[in-house]
Write an enzyme that holds these catalytic residues in place. Structure first.
Site, PDB file in Angstrom:
ATOM      1  N   GLY A   9       6.101  -6.171   7.149  1.00 16.33           N
ATOM      2  CA  GLY A   9       4.902  -6.391   7.946  1.00 16.33           C
ATOM      3  C   GLY A   9       3.995  -7.474   7.394  1.00 16.33           C
ATOM      4  N   ASN A  10       3.948  -7.589   6.054  1.00 17.82           N
ATOM      5  CA  ASN A  10       3.009  -8.554   5.467  1.00 17.82           C
ATOM      6  C   ASN A  10       3.408 -10.002   5.750  1.00 17.82           C
ATOM      7  OD1 ASN A  10       5.213  -8.142   3.653  1.00 17.82           O
ATOM      8  ND2 ASN A  10       4.071  -9.204   2.070  1.00 17.82           N
ATOM      9  N   LYS A 127       9.260   9.372  14.254  1.00 20.34           N
ATOM     10  CA  LYS A 127       8.656   8.110  13.818  1.00 20.34           C
ATOM     11  C   LYS A 127       7.299   7.917  14.499  1.00 20.34           C
ATOM     12  CE  LYS A 127       8.534   3.687  12.537  1.00 20.34           C
ATOM     13  NZ  LYS A 127       8.174   3.338  11.166  1.00 20.34           N
ATOM     14  N   LYS A 211      13.712  -0.959  10.705  1.00 17.86           N
ATOM     15  CA  LYS A 211      14.004  -2.380  10.466  1.00 17.86           C
ATOM     16  C   LYS A 211      14.942  -2.589   9.282  1.00 17.86           C
ATOM     17  CE  LYS A 211      11.187  -4.385   7.777  1.00 17.86           C
ATOM     18  NZ  LYS A 211      11.104  -4.465   6.303  1.00 17.86           N
ATOM     19  N   LYS A 273      13.979   1.275   2.599  1.00 16.93           N
ATOM     20  CA  LYS A 273      14.439   0.033   1.938  1.00 16.93           C
ATOM     21  C   LYS A 273      15.504   0.368   0.892  1.00 16.93           C
ATOM     22  CE  LYS A 273       9.834  -1.816   2.475  1.00 16.93           C
ATOM     23  NZ  LYS A 273      10.055  -2.186   3.871  1.00 16.93           N
TER      24      LYS A 273
HETATM   25  P1  ADP Z   1       7.144  -3.434   4.925  1.00 12.70           P
HETATM   26  O1  ADP Z   1       6.041  -3.617   5.908  1.00 12.70           O
HETATM   27  O2  ADP Z   1       7.390  -4.618   4.055  1.00 12.70           O
HETATM   28  O3  ADP Z   1       8.401  -2.884   5.527  1.00 12.70           O
HETATM   29  P2  ADP Z   1       6.169  -0.902   3.807  1.00 12.70           P
HETATM   30  O4  ADP Z   1       4.690  -0.871   3.830  1.00 12.70           O
HETATM   31  O5  ADP Z   1       6.914  -0.118   4.819  1.00 12.70           O
HETATM   32  O6  ADP Z   1       6.618  -2.416   3.849  1.00 12.70           O
HETATM   33  O7  ADP Z   1       6.723  -0.512   2.351  1.00 12.70           O
HETATM   34  C1  ADP Z   1       6.219  -1.152   1.193  1.00 12.70           C
HETATM   35  C2  ADP Z   1       5.229  -0.201   0.525  1.00 12.70           C
HETATM   36  O8  ADP Z   1       5.934   0.923   0.001  1.00 12.70           O
HETATM   37  C3  ADP Z   1       4.512  -0.729  -0.675  1.00 12.70           C
HETATM   38  O9  ADP Z   1       3.361  -1.470  -0.304  1.00 12.70           O
HETATM   39  C4  ADP Z   1       4.134   0.552  -1.434  1.00 12.70           C
HETATM   40  O10 ADP Z   1       2.801   0.919  -1.183  1.00 12.70           O
HETATM   41  C5  ADP Z   1       5.028   1.625  -0.834  1.00 12.70           C
HETATM   42  N1  ADP Z   1       5.788   2.431  -1.774  1.00 12.70           N
HETATM   43  C6  ADP Z   1       6.012   3.754  -1.630  1.00 12.70           C
HETATM   44  N2  ADP Z   1       6.747   4.233  -2.626  1.00 12.70           N
HETATM   45  C7  ADP Z   1       7.012   3.182  -3.455  1.00 12.70           C
HETATM   46  C8  ADP Z   1       7.741   3.053  -4.669  1.00 12.70           C
HETATM   47  N3  ADP Z   1       8.348   4.104  -5.227  1.00 12.70           N
HETATM   48  N4  ADP Z   1       7.831   1.829  -5.234  1.00 12.70           N
HETATM   49  C9  ADP Z   1       7.220   0.771  -4.671  1.00 12.70           C
HETATM   50  N5  ADP Z   1       6.512   0.834  -3.520  1.00 12.70           N
HETATM   51  C10 ADP Z   1       6.403   2.021  -2.903  1.00 12.70           C
HETATM   52 MG    MG Z   2       3.842  -2.479   5.311  1.00 12.15          MG
END
Ligand code: ADP
Ligand code: MG
Length: 318
Positions: A9-10, A127, A211, A273
């Site tokens: 998302g970022n 979801k 995604k 992820k």
């Molecule tokens: P994106 O939008 O890139 O798909 P998400 O917001 O869904 O990203 O996932 C990334 C976030 O996951 C990070 O900003 C962090 O806050 C969170 N997160 C949760 N658990 C963990 C972890 N164990 N290690 C790192 N980040 C984590």
């Molecule tokens: Mg995000």
């Protein structure tokens, strides 16, 4: 080397999650500068991306305008965001490539992902999507057949099915474009969910695909060497957010599965992820990297981020 790059998302919204057009365009420029750096190396790159905030915005428009223009189904929202984000990313990438004198063409493919009509996700939607609403407003939408959940003080939120992606229907088109030298944007939002009817025709369904899981499937279908999942943290972290936090460097898929089973990765964010990275290397990929956008060039040389490699015993099986 063929790289499948999944943007979080970022890469498409403001740091605070705002998604005005100008926020999306400026975030895309930052992300595509990093991708253009990657393209100065000898790599083919396919880009996929999330679409949560964009779909959320379309759902609000649907709700607010429902008495004036007919609301469109969720699969249409997916298609619309793939097209718009594909357009925004192509413009940004073209500009970044021109700035470096790199002569690569870009293309975006509206991409369908097949799911199983009997996926358990359809019976129990999980979801959360779109904005929070007060109970009275949510009730109207529930009467129209949507599933909404009480999320406490924030209000009610719609939940939809998130079925497993089984096949990227349009992967052959993506592959042909890659072979012709294009940098391709594809399978955004995990792909537009479709099911195949008994007569072989496809139709869209009310669901969203994860995604990152869509990215792992496309990476496998394309025979990518490396899956790079670019998010807003440089590593997957054990005991995240605690004083004993430990960022993970190189890790095997089964070690990482073990950490996931211990609950180190939140289910709505880092969890998918980690799952996607493990799936990719378990199914023959040589490496998956979870890192932040500003580290994606190091990701192709395995110099940074959380680098997921196959288990030693798996090597040579594929
Ligand atoms: P994106 O939008 O890139 O798909 P998400 O917001 O869904 O990203 O996932 C990334 C976030 O996951 C990070 O900003 C962090 O806050 C969170 N997160 C949760 N658990 C963990 C972890 N164990 N290690 C790192 N980040 C984590
Ligand atoms: Mg995000």
């Amino acid at each position: 080397m063929k790289v499948l790059l999944a943007l979080g998302g970022n890469a498409m919204t403001n740091a605070d999650g705002r998604a005005r057009p100008e926020d999306q365009i400026s975030a895309a420029h930052v992300a595509m500068e990093a991708v253009a750096d990657l393209l100065q190396h000898d790599v083919d790159v396919v880009i996929t991306h999330g679409n949560g905030p964009q779909v959320g915005n379309l759902l609000v428009k649907n709700e607010l305008a429902a008495s004036v223009v007919p609301p469109v189904p969720l699969d249409w929202c997916g298609a619309q965001t793939q097209a718009t984000l594909g357009f925004v990313l192509m413009n940004a990438l073209d500009a970044a490539l021109a700035g470096r004198g790199v002569a690569r063409r870009t293309a975006a493919v509206v991409t369908r992902a097949r799911v199983d009509a009997d996926d358990p996700g359809f019976l129990r939607p999980t979801k959360p999507i779109g904005r929070f609403l007060p109970a009275e407003e949510a009730r109207v939408l529930v009467e129209h057949g949507e599933t909404w959940e009480d999320r406490g003080v924030k209000g009610w939120r719609r939940v939809v099915a998130s079925p497993e992606p089984l096949e990227v229907v349009d992967a052959p088109a993506v592959r042909a474009l890659v072979e012709a030298g294009f940098v391709v944007v594809a399978n955004g939002g995990g792909g537009i969910p479709v099911v195949r009817d008994a007569d072989g025709t496809l139709h869209g369904v009310e669901a969203v695909i994860d995604k990152d899981l869509g990215a792992a499937l496309l990476a496998r279908d394309l025979g990518a060497d490396v899956l790079v999942i670019a998010t807003d943290v440089p590593n997957a972290v054990l005991r995240y957010g605690t004083p004993e936090a430990r960022p993970l460097g190189e890790v095997t898929a089964s070690e990482l599965r073990g950490y996931a089973a211990e609950g180190h990765f939140a289910s709505g964010s880092m969890g998918p992820k980690v799952d996607a990275a493990c799936r990719f290397v378990e199914q023959g990929g040589s490496r998956a990297v979870i890192t932040s956008l500003d580290h994606i060039v190091e990701a192709i040389t395995a110099d940074g981020g959380t680098v997921v490699v196959p288990d030693p015993l798996d090597q040579g099986e594929n």
